[in-house]
Write a protein that holds these residues in place. Structure first.
Motif, PDB file in Angstrom:
ATOM      1  N   GLN A 142       8.805 -13.542 -22.480  1.00 52.60           N
ATOM      2  CA  GLN A 142       9.926 -13.033 -21.514  1.00 52.60           C
ATOM      3  C   GLN A 142       9.571 -11.583 -21.428  1.00 52.60           C
ATOM      4  OE1 GLN A 142      13.436 -14.233 -23.764  1.00 52.60           O
ATOM      5  NE2 GLN A 142      13.590 -16.300 -22.562  1.00 52.60           N
ATOM      6  N   GLU A 143       9.175 -10.722 -22.593  1.00 53.73           N
ATOM      7  CA  GLU A 143       9.047  -9.407 -22.419  1.00 53.73           C
ATOM      8  C   GLU A 143       7.789  -9.201 -21.695  1.00 53.73           C
ATOM      9  OE1 GLU A 143       8.432  -8.116 -26.381  1.00 53.73           O
ATOM     10  OE2 GLU A 143      10.797  -8.235 -26.887  1.00 53.73           O
ATOM     11  N   LYS A 144       6.818  -9.975 -21.802  1.00 58.40           N
ATOM     12  CA  LYS A 144       5.605  -9.859 -20.836  1.00 58.40           C
ATOM     13  C   LYS A 144       5.840 -10.133 -19.504  1.00 58.40           C
ATOM     14  CE  LYS A 144       1.204  -9.233 -20.333  1.00 58.40           C
ATOM     15  NZ  LYS A 144       0.443  -7.973 -20.380  1.00 58.40           N
ATOM     16  N   ALA A 145       6.708 -10.874 -19.099  1.00 56.89           N
ATOM     17  CA  ALA A 145       7.147 -11.404 -17.768  1.00 56.89           C
ATOM     18  C   ALA A 145       7.942 -10.381 -17.250  1.00 56.89           C
ATOM     19  CB  ALA A 145       7.870 -12.760 -17.873  1.00 56.89           C
ATOM     20  N   LEU A 146       8.582  -9.782 -18.121  1.00 54.79           N
ATOM     21  CA  LEU A 146       9.460  -8.425 -17.421  1.00 54.79           C
ATOM     22  C   LEU A 146       8.434  -7.135 -17.434  1.00 54.79           C
ATOM     23  CD1 LEU A 146      12.819  -8.770 -19.994  1.00 54.79           C
ATOM     24  CD2 LEU A 146      12.859  -8.959 -17.460  1.00 54.79           C
ATOM     25  N   GLU A 147       7.690  -7.112 -18.144  1.00 55.75           N
ATOM     26  CA  GLU A 147       6.608  -6.248 -17.968  1.00 55.75           C
ATOM     27  C   GLU A 147       5.864  -6.174 -16.507  1.00 55.75           C
ATOM     28  OE1 GLU A 147       4.322  -5.643 -21.196  1.00 55.75           O
ATOM     29  OE2 GLU A 147       5.830  -4.981 -22.622  1.00 55.75           O
ATOM     30  N   VAL A 148       5.445  -7.287 -16.164  1.00 56.24           N
ATOM     31  CA  VAL A 148       4.777  -7.958 -15.166  1.00 56.24           C
ATOM     32  C   VAL A 148       5.583  -7.524 -13.923  1.00 56.24           C
ATOM     33  CG1 VAL A 148       3.713  -9.911 -13.987  1.00 56.24           C
ATOM     34  CG2 VAL A 148       3.140  -9.563 -16.394  1.00 56.24           C
ATOM     35  N   LEU A 149       6.831  -8.114 -14.016  1.00 56.96           N
ATOM     36  CA  LEU A 149       7.829  -8.064 -12.834  1.00 56.96           C
ATOM     37  C   LEU A 149       7.990  -6.563 -12.620  1.00 56.96           C
ATOM     38  CD1 LEU A 149       9.825  -9.553 -11.186  1.00 56.96           C
ATOM     39  CD2 LEU A 149      11.461  -9.438 -12.756  1.00 56.96           C
ATOM     40  N   GLU A 150       8.144  -5.682 -13.795  1.00 51.23           N
ATOM     41  CA  GLU A 150       8.502  -4.409 -13.276  1.00 51.23           C
ATOM     42  C   GLU A 150       7.279  -3.696 -12.735  1.00 51.23           C
ATOM     43  OE1 GLU A 150       9.513  -2.575 -17.261  1.00 51.23           O
ATOM     44  OE2 GLU A 150      11.484  -3.458 -17.313  1.00 51.23           O
ATOM     45  N   GLU A 151       6.116  -4.117 -13.213  1.00 49.37           N
ATOM     46  CA  GLU A 151       4.865  -3.433 -12.495  1.00 49.37           C
ATOM     47  C   GLU A 151       4.775  -3.947 -11.057  1.00 49.37           C
ATOM     48  OE1 GLU A 151       1.595  -4.904 -14.522  1.00 49.37           O
ATOM     49  OE2 GLU A 151       1.990  -3.663 -16.531  1.00 49.37           O
ATOM     50  N   LYS A 152       5.032  -5.159 -10.717  1.00 49.32           N
ATOM     51  CA  LYS A 152       5.093  -5.736  -9.514  1.00 49.32           C
ATOM     52  C   LYS A 152       6.171  -4.955  -8.424  1.00 49.32           C
ATOM     53  CE  LYS A 152       3.181 -10.240 -10.015  1.00 49.32           C
ATOM     54  NZ  LYS A 152       3.509 -11.771 -10.000  1.00 49.32           N
ATOM     55  N   VAL A 153       7.163  -4.658  -9.165  1.00 52.54           N
ATOM     56  CA  VAL A 153       8.182  -3.773  -8.585  1.00 52.54           C
ATOM     57  C   VAL A 153       7.913  -2.679  -8.049  1.00 52.54           C
ATOM     58  CG1 VAL A 153      10.586  -2.798  -8.680  1.00 52.54           C
ATOM     59  CG2 VAL A 153      10.168  -5.194  -9.331  1.00 52.54           C
ATOM     60  N   GLN A 154       7.233  -1.914  -9.205  1.00 55.49           N
ATOM     61  CA  GLN A 154       6.774  -0.450  -8.960  1.00 55.49           C
ATOM     62  C   GLN A 154       5.628  -0.636  -7.608  1.00 55.49           C
ATOM     63  OE1 GLN A 154       5.477   0.954 -12.405  1.00 55.49           O
ATOM     64  NE2 GLN A 154       7.753   1.098 -13.510  1.00 55.49           N
ATOM     65  N   VAL A 181       7.295   2.474   0.294  1.00 55.61           N
ATOM     66  CA  VAL A 181       6.947   3.889   0.549  1.00 55.61           C
ATOM     67  C   VAL A 181       5.928   4.585   1.411  1.00 55.61           C
ATOM     68  CG1 VAL A 181       6.622   6.306  -0.541  1.00 55.61           C
ATOM     69  CG2 VAL A 181       8.181   4.642  -1.527  1.00 55.61           C
ATOM     70  N   LYS A 182       4.721   3.818   1.042  1.00 55.08           N
ATOM     71  CA  LYS A 182       3.519   4.340   2.276  1.00 55.08           C
ATOM     72  C   LYS A 182       3.608   3.650   3.519  1.00 55.08           C
ATOM     73  CE  LYS A 182       0.111   4.122  -1.591  1.00 55.08           C
ATOM     74  NZ  LYS A 182      -1.264   3.645  -2.046  1.00 55.08           N
ATOM     75  N   GLN A 183       4.230   2.588   3.653  1.00 52.72           N
ATOM     76  CA  GLN A 183       4.502   1.970   4.926  1.00 52.72           C
ATOM     77  C   GLN A 183       5.594   2.549   5.705  1.00 52.72           C
ATOM     78  OE1 GLN A 183       5.677  -2.356   4.238  1.00 52.72           O
ATOM     79  NE2 GLN A 183       3.777  -3.014   3.747  1.00 52.72           N
ATOM     80  N   LYS A 184       6.441   3.358   5.137  1.00 51.45           N
ATOM     81  CA  LYS A 184       7.619   4.094   5.594  1.00 51.45           C
ATOM     82  C   LYS A 184       6.832   5.350   6.021  1.00 51.45           C
ATOM     83  CE  LYS A 184      11.855   6.644   4.598  1.00 51.45           C
ATOM     84  NZ  LYS A 184      12.655   7.108   3.572  1.00 51.45           N
ATOM     85  N   GLU A 185       5.900   5.886   5.406  1.00 51.64           N
ATOM     86  CA  GLU A 185       5.145   7.196   5.695  1.00 51.64           C
ATOM     87  C   GLU A 185       4.587   6.796   6.994  1.00 51.64           C
ATOM     88  OE1 GLU A 185       3.230   8.375   2.448  1.00 51.64           O
ATOM     89  OE2 GLU A 185       4.920   9.214   1.172  1.00 51.64           O
ATOM     90  N   ILE A 186       3.740   5.831   7.085  1.00 53.06           N
ATOM     91  CA  ILE A 186       2.923   5.417   8.136  1.00 53.06           C
ATOM     92  C   ILE A 186       3.998   5.382   9.472  1.00 53.06           C
ATOM     93  CG2 ILE A 186       1.558   3.477   9.073  1.00 53.06           C
ATOM     94  CD1 ILE A 186       0.220   3.106   6.325  1.00 53.06           C
ATOM     95  N   ILE A 187       4.963   4.478   9.192  1.00 51.75           N
ATOM     96  CA  ILE A 187       5.874   4.172  10.264  1.00 51.75           C
ATOM     97  C   ILE A 187       6.531   5.762  10.753  1.00 51.75           C
ATOM     98  CG2 ILE A 187       8.072   3.241  11.088  1.00 51.75           C
ATOM     99  CD1 ILE A 187       7.526   1.013   9.094  1.00 51.75           C
ATOM    100  N   GLU A 188       6.883   6.588  10.011  1.00 51.66           N
ATOM    101  CA  GLU A 188       7.336   7.769  10.448  1.00 51.66           C
ATOM    102  C   GLU A 188       6.393   8.614  11.052  1.00 51.66           C
ATOM    103  OE1 GLU A 188       8.552   9.565   6.848  1.00 51.66           O
ATOM    104  OE2 GLU A 188      10.589   8.577   6.809  1.00 51.66           O
ATOM    105  N   GLU A 189       5.150   8.746  10.615  1.00 55.01           N
ATOM    106  CA  GLU A 189       3.954   9.370  11.338  1.00 55.01           C
ATOM    107  C   GLU A 189       3.790   8.800  12.492  1.00 55.01           C
ATOM    108  OE1 GLU A 189      -0.871  10.227  10.509  1.00 55.01           O
ATOM    109  OE2 GLU A 189       0.532   9.444   8.902  1.00 55.01           O
ATOM    110  N   LYS A 190       3.655   7.376  12.875  1.00 51.24           N
ATOM    111  CA  LYS A 190       3.513   6.698  14.051  1.00 51.24           C
ATOM    112  C   LYS A 190       4.837   6.987  15.128  1.00 51.24           C
ATOM    113  CE  LYS A 190       0.736   2.793  12.757  1.00 51.24           C
ATOM    114  NZ  LYS A 190       0.741   1.314  12.748  1.00 51.24           N
TER     115      LYS A 190
END
Length: 232
Positions: free
Chosen positions: A189-201, A208-217
């Motif tokens: 469960q702890e490992k799953a939470l770590e993986v989930l947090e990594e995926k969320v990050q 954020v990158k997509q937002k910057e690209i959209i703003e630039e466009k």
């Protein structure tokens, strides 16, 4: 079920116990027609003993080749129970206690191999099988006549003492197995939470990158419109 049928099998060792067994388990009276009830209950007991060992040690994943041998032994005792019921004419080996000792020794060796491999829950299983192996070995030595004098402690034979001792140690083995499974579950469960947090990050960074690209466009589009208006 291993314990349940082992209790039934003991009624042929201790006649006084057998009298009480008929009262506790009324269905035993309906199995008296079996030609070799001792062999029948012994075979059924060993079937569930092997199934328990196979599951407890997880042989399907840890030792696939040994797991196949285990299946063959289970098939043998199924056949032996059928022979005991049908009273078929078979070699005396099928009606002797030696196969039981072979199986107990086989399971003992497997449990030692599992312990050496690093399976923590196997340590108590090894101790339990040690008691069972010693008890059955002494009993069979008496049965085949290597020692004429019956080896007992008070009124109890060594196989009975070994059986009770093995059950006590198996209770520790089961407790240890449960604790191990709980620990593995928590770690998973702890490992799953770590993986989930990594995926969320990772997903947050992508957003954020997509937002910057959209703003630039959007800025490029706005600049293009402004430039076009100036030209117009």
């Amino acid at each position: 079920l291993f314990i349940f049928f082992a209790v039934h099998q003991q009624m042929f060792y201790v006649s006084e116990f057998g009298v009480y067994l008929y009262k506790i388990f009324p269905w035993v009276n309906y199995t008296l027609w079996i030609f070799r009830p001792f062999i029948f209950y012994l075979s059924i007991m060993m079937i569930f003993y092997l199934l328990f060992a196979r599951s407890f040690l997880n042989l399907k994943e840890n030792f696939k080749i040994i797991d196949k041998w285990m299946k063959l032994l289970i098939a043998y005792f199924i056949f032996s129970s059928v022979i005991a019921i049908a009273n078929l004419h078979m070699p005396g080996f099928f009606f002797s206690p030696e196969p039981v000792l072979i199986v107990v020794l086989f399971v003992f060796v497997i449990s030692v191999l599992c312990w050496i491999k690093g399976i923590k829950s196997a340590k108590f299983f090894v101790l339990a099988n040690t008691a069972l192996t010693i008890g059955f070995t002494v009993k069979i030595i008496n049965v085949i006549g290597l020692i004429d004098h019956p080896l007992r402690i008070y009124i109890f034979s060594f196989d009975q003492i070994g059986f009770v001792a093995s059950l006590a140690l198996l209770s520790f083995a089961l407790g240890d197995k449960i604790n191990t499974l709980k620990t593995e579950t928590i770690m998973a469960q702890e490992k799953a939470l770590e993986v989930l947090e990594e995926k969320v990050q990772e997903r947050t960074v992508e957003v954020v990158k997509q937002k910057e690209i959209i703003e630039e466009k959007n800025k490029d589009i706005t600049d293009s419109i402004t430039y076009a208006l100036r030209i117009q």
